[in-house]
Design an enzyme around this catalytic site. Structure first.
Site, PDB file in Angstrom:
ATOM      1  N   LYS A  71       0.722  -1.218  -0.024  1.00 55.17           N
ATOM      2  CA  LYS A  71      -0.272   0.099   0.015  1.00 55.17           C
ATOM      3  C   LYS A  71       0.988   1.397  -0.052  1.00 55.17           C
ATOM      4  CE  LYS A  71      -3.176   2.775   2.675  1.00 55.17           C
ATOM      5  NZ  LYS A  71      -3.707   2.819   4.140  1.00 55.17           N
ATOM      6  N   GLY A  77      -8.518   8.751   9.538  1.00 49.72           N
ATOM      7  CA  GLY A  77      -8.962   8.728  10.890  1.00 49.72           C
ATOM      8  C   GLY A  77      -9.927   9.805  11.276  1.00 49.72           C
ATOM      9  N   ALA A 112      -9.680   5.134   4.140  1.00 50.88           N
ATOM     10  CA  ALA A 112      -9.454   6.504   5.008  1.00 50.88           C
ATOM     11  C   ALA A 112     -11.315   7.069   4.881  1.00 50.88           C
ATOM     12  CB  ALA A 112      -8.508   7.455   4.597  1.00 50.88           C
ATOM     13  N   GLY A 113     -11.262   7.310   6.421  1.00 46.94           N
ATOM     14  CA  GLY A 113     -12.603   8.384   6.630  1.00 46.94           C
ATOM     15  C   GLY A 113     -13.660   7.686   7.225  1.00 46.94           C
ATOM     16  N   ASN A 135      -8.808   1.171   9.460  1.00 50.69           N
ATOM     17  CA  ASN A 135      -8.212   0.965  10.785  1.00 50.69           C
ATOM     18  C   ASN A 135      -8.772   1.779  11.921  1.00 50.69           C
ATOM     19  OD1 ASN A 135      -4.637   1.386  11.848  1.00 50.69           O
ATOM     20  ND2 ASN A 135      -6.379   0.491  12.714  1.00 50.69           N
ATOM     21  N   THR A 136      -8.630   3.040  12.036  1.00 56.09           N
ATOM     22  CA  THR A 136      -8.984   3.736  12.937  1.00 56.09           C
ATOM     23  C   THR A 136     -10.557   3.553  13.466  1.00 56.09           C
ATOM     24  OG1 THR A 136      -7.746   5.480  12.433  1.00 56.09           O
ATOM     25  CG2 THR A 136      -9.278   6.017  14.077  1.00 56.09           C
TER      26      THR A 136
END
Length: 259
Positions: free
Chosen positions: A101, A162, A188-189, A210-211
């Protein structure tokens, strides 16, 4: 169609799960391993700069079954093409993977990608035989250029890394989907299961997060919720939603009613 038969194909590799999960920000390695298991993910991202590659100390790699997961080393924290390329080479030399990535960030505050440096790094890595999955802005021109360079997928952001804001511009994602032929993976997001379902209902090939899982009040439960949301969103997309209409349309037949 079932999840088992609806395969995600990236760089010639087949995967049953369309959810990709990061491994940072968890309270412990044990919690990370449990969340990964509950997510059903087969591809997991690992920040090369945060992993103890020589295994001299305790590492995340001690807690996960490397036969079960495909590692996706990422270049998190890199701000130049040279730095990102060097990080990918290090990961490959350490035996992690040539499936990477690619992140090249523009600044520390927004963590938006530097598309110019990203394209430069992608060109080098593809030429060196890496399977490149680039994190990029939700810009169709950038995505097309990345595809033309030979990237195996494109990974436009849904919102800042995040942030948990969800898919801020679904129209840009739709335009990207219409104009590239490689898998489109929202990266993301995402903040909630509904965000993941929306990404899949748009027609995206997958979602990386992830977050949203690691920082949830209950990461284990959220991992399972995200798994189910991705499955539901994909099934909904493949089933085909009804057209939107301004006025009501009776769900029960009106013909044959006794007056």
């Amino acid at each position: 169609m079932t999840q088992a038969t609806d395969k995600l194909i990236i760089g010639g590799r087949e995967f049953s799960s369309r959810l990709m999960v990061g491994t940072g920000k968890y309270a412990s390695f044990e919690q990370t391993a449990r969340a990964l298991e509950m997510s059903g993910a087969e591809i997991i991202t690992v920040a090369v700069r945060r992993v103890n590659l020589d295994r001299s100390k305790e590492s995340l790699l001690d807690y996960i079954d490397l036969k079960k997961y495909t590692l996706l080393p990422n270049t998190a924290g890199c701000y130049t093409a040279d730095d990102a390329v060097r990080t990918c080479r290090l990961a490959r030399e350490a035996g992690m993977s040539d499936f990477v990535k690619l992140e090249v960030l523009g600044d520390e505050k927004t963590l938006f990608p530097d598309n110019e440096e990203l394209l430069k790094a992608a060109k080098i890595l593809v030429a060196e035989g890496f399977t490149v999955l680039p994190y990029c802005s939700d810009d169709v021109i950038v995505c097309k250029k990345l595809e033309d360079l030979g990237c195996a997928a494109v990974m436009p952001l849904g919102a800042p890394i995040g942030s948990g804001l969800g898919i801020r511009n679904p129209y840009n994602i739709r335009i990207i989907l219409e104009n590239v032929s490689v898998p489109v993976i929202v990266d993301a997001g995402v903040g909630s299961a509904s965000d993941a379902a929306i990404a899949m209902e748009l027609g995206c090939a997958g979602v990386l997060m992830n977050t949203a899982i690691a920082c949830a009040q209950d990461p284990i439960a959220m991992a399972e919720a995200m798994k189910l949301a991705v499955i539901a969103g994909r099934l909904s997309f493949k089933a085909g939603r009804i057209p939107r209409k301004l006025y009501a349309n009776a769900s029960s037949p009106l013909d044959g009613l006794i007056g």
